[in-house]
Design a protein around this motif. Structure first.
Motif, PDB file in Angstrom:
ATOM      1  N   PRO A   1       0.786  -1.237   0.000  1.00 18.53           N
ATOM      2  CA  PRO A   1       0.000   0.000   0.000  1.00 18.53           C
ATOM      3  C   PRO A   1       0.823   1.295   0.000  1.00 18.53           C
ATOM      4  O   PRO A   1       0.459   2.246  -0.702  1.00 18.53           O
ATOM      5  N   GLU A   2       1.933   1.324   0.708  1.00 15.39           N
ATOM      6  CA  GLU A   2       2.763   2.534   0.723  1.00 15.39           C
ATOM      7  C   GLU A   2       3.316   2.837  -0.665  1.00 15.39           C
ATOM      8  O   GLU A   2       3.407   3.996  -1.068  1.00 15.39           O
ATOM      9  N   VAL A   3       3.684   1.797  -1.390  1.00 14.10           N
ATOM     10  CA  VAL A   3       4.197   1.973  -2.758  1.00 14.10           C
ATOM     11  C   VAL A   3       3.049   2.377  -3.680  1.00 14.10           C
ATOM     12  O   VAL A   3       3.214   3.235  -4.553  1.00 14.10           O
ATOM     13  N   GLN A   4       1.891   1.800  -3.485  1.00 13.24           N
ATOM     14  CA  GLN A   4       0.716   2.179  -4.281  1.00 13.24           C
ATOM     15  C   GLN A   4       0.401   3.663  -4.096  1.00 13.24           C
ATOM     16  O   GLN A   4       0.088   4.358  -5.064  1.00 13.24           O
ATOM     17  N   HIS A   5       0.513   4.142  -2.867  1.00 12.05           N
ATOM     18  CA  HIS A   5       0.262   5.569  -2.598  1.00 12.05           C
ATOM     19  C   HIS A   5       1.299   6.443  -3.298  1.00 12.05           C
ATOM     20  O   HIS A   5       0.964   7.505  -3.825  1.00 12.05           O
ATOM     21  N   LEU A   6       2.554   5.989  -3.316  1.00 16.48           N
ATOM     22  CA  LEU A   6       3.603   6.725  -4.021  1.00 16.48           C
ATOM     23  C   LEU A   6       3.268   6.812  -5.515  1.00 16.48           C
ATOM     24  O   LEU A   6       3.373   7.888  -6.120  1.00 16.48           O
ATOM     25  N   VAL A   7       2.859   5.698  -6.103  1.00 17.24           N
ATOM     26  CA  VAL A   7       2.504   5.685  -7.524  1.00 17.24           C
ATOM     27  C   VAL A   7       1.307   6.604  -7.774  1.00 17.24           C
ATOM     28  O   VAL A   7       1.314   7.404  -8.719  1.00 17.24           O
ATOM     29  N   ALA A   8       0.301   6.522  -6.915  1.00 18.65           N
ATOM     30  CA  ALA A   8      -0.889   7.372  -7.072  1.00 18.65           C
ATOM     31  C   ALA A   8      -0.507   8.847  -6.993  1.00 18.65           C
ATOM     32  O   ALA A   8      -0.938   9.657  -7.823  1.00 18.65           O
ATOM     33  N   LYS A   9       0.310   9.188  -6.018  1.00 17.29           N
ATOM     34  CA  LYS A   9       0.744  10.585  -5.853  1.00 17.29           C
ATOM     35  C   LYS A   9       1.559  11.040  -7.060  1.00 17.29           C
ATOM     36  O   LYS A   9       1.352  12.138  -7.586  1.00 17.29           O
ATOM     37  N   THR A  10       2.468  10.195  -7.509  1.00 15.66           N
ATOM     38  CA  THR A  10       3.337  10.537  -8.640  1.00 15.66           C
ATOM     39  C   THR A  10       2.528  10.759  -9.910  1.00 15.66           C
ATOM     40  O   THR A  10       2.850  11.639 -10.713  1.00 15.66           O
ATOM     41  N   LEU A  11       1.475   9.965 -10.102  1.00 13.63           N
ATOM     42  CA  LEU A  11       0.651  10.071 -11.309  1.00 13.63           C
ATOM     43  C   LEU A  11      -0.575  10.965 -11.113  1.00 13.63           C
ATOM     44  O   LEU A  11      -1.372  11.120 -12.035  1.00 13.63           O
ATOM     45  N   ASP A  12      -0.722  11.508  -9.913  1.00 12.51           N
ATOM     46  CA  ASP A  12      -1.878  12.348  -9.578  1.00 12.51           C
ATOM     47  C   ASP A  12      -3.181  11.593  -9.840  1.00 12.51           C
ATOM     48  O   ASP A  12      -4.084  12.063 -10.542  1.00 12.51           O
ATOM     49  N   LEU A  13      -3.248  10.375  -9.273  1.00 14.30           N
ATOM     50  CA  LEU A  13      -4.418   9.508  -9.415  1.00 14.30           C
ATOM     51  C   LEU A  13      -4.970   9.169  -8.034  1.00 14.30           C
ATOM     52  O   LEU A  13      -4.225   9.176  -7.047  1.00 14.30           O
ATOM     53  N   PRO A  14      -6.231   8.800  -7.948  1.00 17.96           N
ATOM     54  CA  PRO A  14      -6.762   8.326  -6.676  1.00 17.96           C
ATOM     55  C   PRO A  14      -6.076   7.004  -6.284  1.00 17.96           C
ATOM     56  O   PRO A  14      -5.839   6.138  -7.134  1.00 17.96           O
ATOM     57  N   ALA A  15      -5.774   6.856  -5.012  1.00 18.70           N
ATOM     58  CA  ALA A  15      -5.142   5.622  -4.532  1.00 18.70           C
ATOM     59  C   ALA A  15      -6.013   4.411  -4.844  1.00 18.70           C
ATOM     60  O   ALA A  15      -5.500   3.323  -5.118  1.00 18.70           O
ATOM     61  N   ALA A  16      -7.326   4.588  -4.831  1.00 21.42           N
ATOM     62  CA  ALA A  16      -8.241   3.479  -5.116  1.00 21.42           C
ATOM     63  C   ALA A  16      -8.049   2.943  -6.540  1.00 21.42           C
ATOM     64  O   ALA A  16      -8.186   1.741  -6.776  1.00 21.42           O
ATOM     65  N   HIS A  17      -7.738   3.823  -7.486  1.00 19.53           N
ATOM     66  CA  HIS A  17      -7.504   3.372  -8.868  1.00 19.53           C
ATOM     67  C   HIS A  17      -6.265   2.483  -8.923  1.00 19.53           C
ATOM     68  O   HIS A  17      -6.282   1.404  -9.535  1.00 19.53           O
ATOM     69  N   VAL A  18      -5.197   2.917  -8.281  1.00 14.53           N
ATOM     70  CA  VAL A  18      -3.952   2.139  -8.274  1.00 14.53           C
ATOM     71  C   VAL A  18      -4.184   0.809  -7.566  1.00 14.53           C
ATOM     72  O   VAL A  18      -3.769  -0.245  -8.048  1.00 14.53           O
ATOM     73  N   TYR A  19      -4.870   0.834  -6.435  1.00 17.75           N
ATOM     74  CA  TYR A  19      -5.179  -0.391  -5.702  1.00 17.75           C
ATOM     75  C   TYR A  19      -5.990  -1.354  -6.585  1.00 17.75           C
ATOM     76  O   TYR A  19      -5.743  -2.556  -6.587  1.00 17.75           O
ATOM     77  N   GLY A  20      -6.945  -0.820  -7.332  1.00 20.85           N
ATOM     78  CA  GLY A  20      -7.757  -1.643  -8.219  1.00 20.85           C
ATOM     79  C   GLY A  20      -6.917  -2.391  -9.244  1.00 20.85           C
ATOM     80  O   GLY A  20      -7.155  -3.567  -9.522  1.00 20.85           O
ATOM     81  N   VAL A  21      -5.919  -1.727  -9.781  1.00 15.05           N
ATOM     82  CA  VAL A  21      -5.031  -2.368 -10.758  1.00 15.05           C
ATOM     83  C   VAL A  21      -4.193  -3.440 -10.067  1.00 15.05           C
ATOM     84  O   VAL A  21      -4.082  -4.578 -10.548  1.00 15.05           O
ATOM     85  N   VAL A  22      -3.610  -3.100  -8.922  1.00 11.92           N
ATOM     86  CA  VAL A  22      -2.761  -4.059  -8.194  1.00 11.92           C
ATOM     87  C   VAL A  22      -3.560  -5.290  -7.782  1.00 11.92           C
ATOM     88  O   VAL A  22      -3.081  -6.418  -7.913  1.00 11.92           O
ATOM     89  N   SER A  23      -4.772  -5.087  -7.311  1.00 15.64           N
ATOM     90  CA  SER A  23      -5.559  -6.219  -6.819  1.00 15.64           C
ATOM     91  C   SER A  23      -6.136  -7.070  -7.956  1.00 15.64           C
ATOM     92  O   SER A  23      -6.489  -8.225  -7.739  1.00 15.64           O
ATOM     93  N   PHE A  24      -6.206  -6.528  -9.164  1.00 10.53           N
ATOM     94  CA  PHE A  24      -6.742  -7.281 -10.297  1.00 10.53           C
ATOM     95  C   PHE A  24      -5.683  -8.168 -10.957  1.00 10.53           C
ATOM     96  O   PHE A  24      -5.963  -9.309 -11.322  1.00 10.53           O
ATOM     97  N   TYR A  25      -4.467  -7.658 -11.115  1.00 14.36           N
ATOM     98  CA  TYR A  25      -3.420  -8.378 -11.846  1.00 14.36           C
ATOM     99  C   TYR A  25      -2.481  -9.102 -10.887  1.00 14.36           C
ATOM    100  O   TYR A  25      -1.896  -8.489 -10.004  1.00 14.36           O
ATOM    101  N   THR A  26      -2.298 -10.406 -11.127  1.00 15.26           N
ATOM    102  CA  THR A  26      -1.453 -11.201 -10.224  1.00 15.26           C
ATOM    103  C   THR A  26       0.032 -10.888 -10.358  1.00 15.26           C
ATOM    104  O   THR A  26       0.811 -11.235  -9.477  1.00 15.26           O
ATOM    105  N   GLN A  27       0.447 -10.238 -11.427  1.00 14.57           N
ATOM    106  CA  GLN A  27       1.876  -9.958 -11.570  1.00 14.57           C
ATOM    107  C   GLN A  27       2.348  -8.830 -10.663  1.00 14.57           C
ATOM    108  O   GLN A  27       3.540  -8.638 -10.499  1.00 14.57           O
ATOM    109  N   TYR A  28       1.409  -8.096 -10.070  1.00 17.81           N
ATOM    110  CA  TYR A  28       1.786  -7.066  -9.095  1.00 17.81           C
ATOM    111  C   TYR A  28       1.661  -7.657  -7.702  1.00 17.81           C
ATOM    112  O   TYR A  28       0.631  -8.208  -7.344  1.00 17.81           O
ATOM    113  N   TYR A  29       2.724  -7.545  -6.943  1.00 16.21           N
ATOM    114  CA  TYR A  29       2.760  -8.131  -5.611  1.00 16.21           C
ATOM    115  C   TYR A  29       2.352  -7.080  -4.581  1.00 16.21           C
ATOM    116  O   TYR A  29       3.126  -6.186  -4.253  1.00 16.21           O
TER     117      TYR A  29
END
Length: 184
Positions: A45-73
């Motif tokens: 989650p801390e890395v997801q927040h970094l990605v969300a902040k860097t891309l100016d996206l909602p954290a929920a969007h990044v979490y949705g991608v991570v939780s959908f694809y198994t290649q993201y740990y």
């Protein structure tokens, strides 16, 4: 002590190059997550927040991608992540038998990591190699096809020695047109 996750100036420049390839700000999330995982070994989650902040996206969007694809740990994983396909083709060819064999061999269940941090096991959906079932993938890389217990033993023993399995080229079955004696 809590780890602080940051991108370097070079990585931020790379992210800007990635963003420039896409028409909107949501589209670069996958390659930026990949870059983050390459750097940190996971996208907790801390890395997801970094990605969300860097891309100016909602954290929920990044979490949705991570939780959908198994290649993201979404959590810390072992040095080698063994993704065992348990979808229909692999299931019918012994995928669950292979999964349970690996679990017994490593002394952990799917979703767990060995105490030494060397191996994690995941049950995953189709890896797109149904004709080579049962199969698994090692750390988002090498596919291991037509698995047997002996083949699994050799792969795991090699990984313990730091040796990734070699790429295995398996030709597709060919159909011989008997009327022309040509493969078609």
């Amino acid at each position: 002590m809590e780890m602080t996750y940051e991108f370097s100036k070079e990585e931020l420049a790379e992210i800007e190059k990635i963003k420039a390839k896409y028409p909107d700000k949501k589209s670069p999330v996958m390659p930026v997550l990949w870059l983050a995982q390459e750097k940190f070994g996971h996208v907790e989650p801390e890395v997801q927040h970094l990605v969300a902040k860097t891309l100016d996206l909602p954290a929920a969007h990044v979490y949705g991608v991570v939780s959908f694809y198994t290649q993201y740990y979404g959590k810390k994983m072992g040095k080698y992540v063994i993704d065992v396909c348990t979808t229909t083709s692999c299931q019918l060819c012994g995928g669950y038998d292979i999964l349970h064999y690996i679990e017994d061999k490593l002394g952990i269940k799917a979703g767990e990591t060995t105490e030494d941090g060397l191996f994690s096991i995941q049950m995953v959906e189709c890896l797109g190699a149904c004709g080579y079932a049962p199969m698994m993938q090692i750390s988002n890389g090498v596919y291991c096809n037509h698995l047997t217990k002996e083949k699994v033993d050799a792969i795991i023993d090699g990984l313990r020695e730091g040796k990734m399995p070699e790429f295995e080229s398996i030709p597709m079955p060919q159909h011989l047109d008997e009327s022309t004696n040509k493969i078609g």
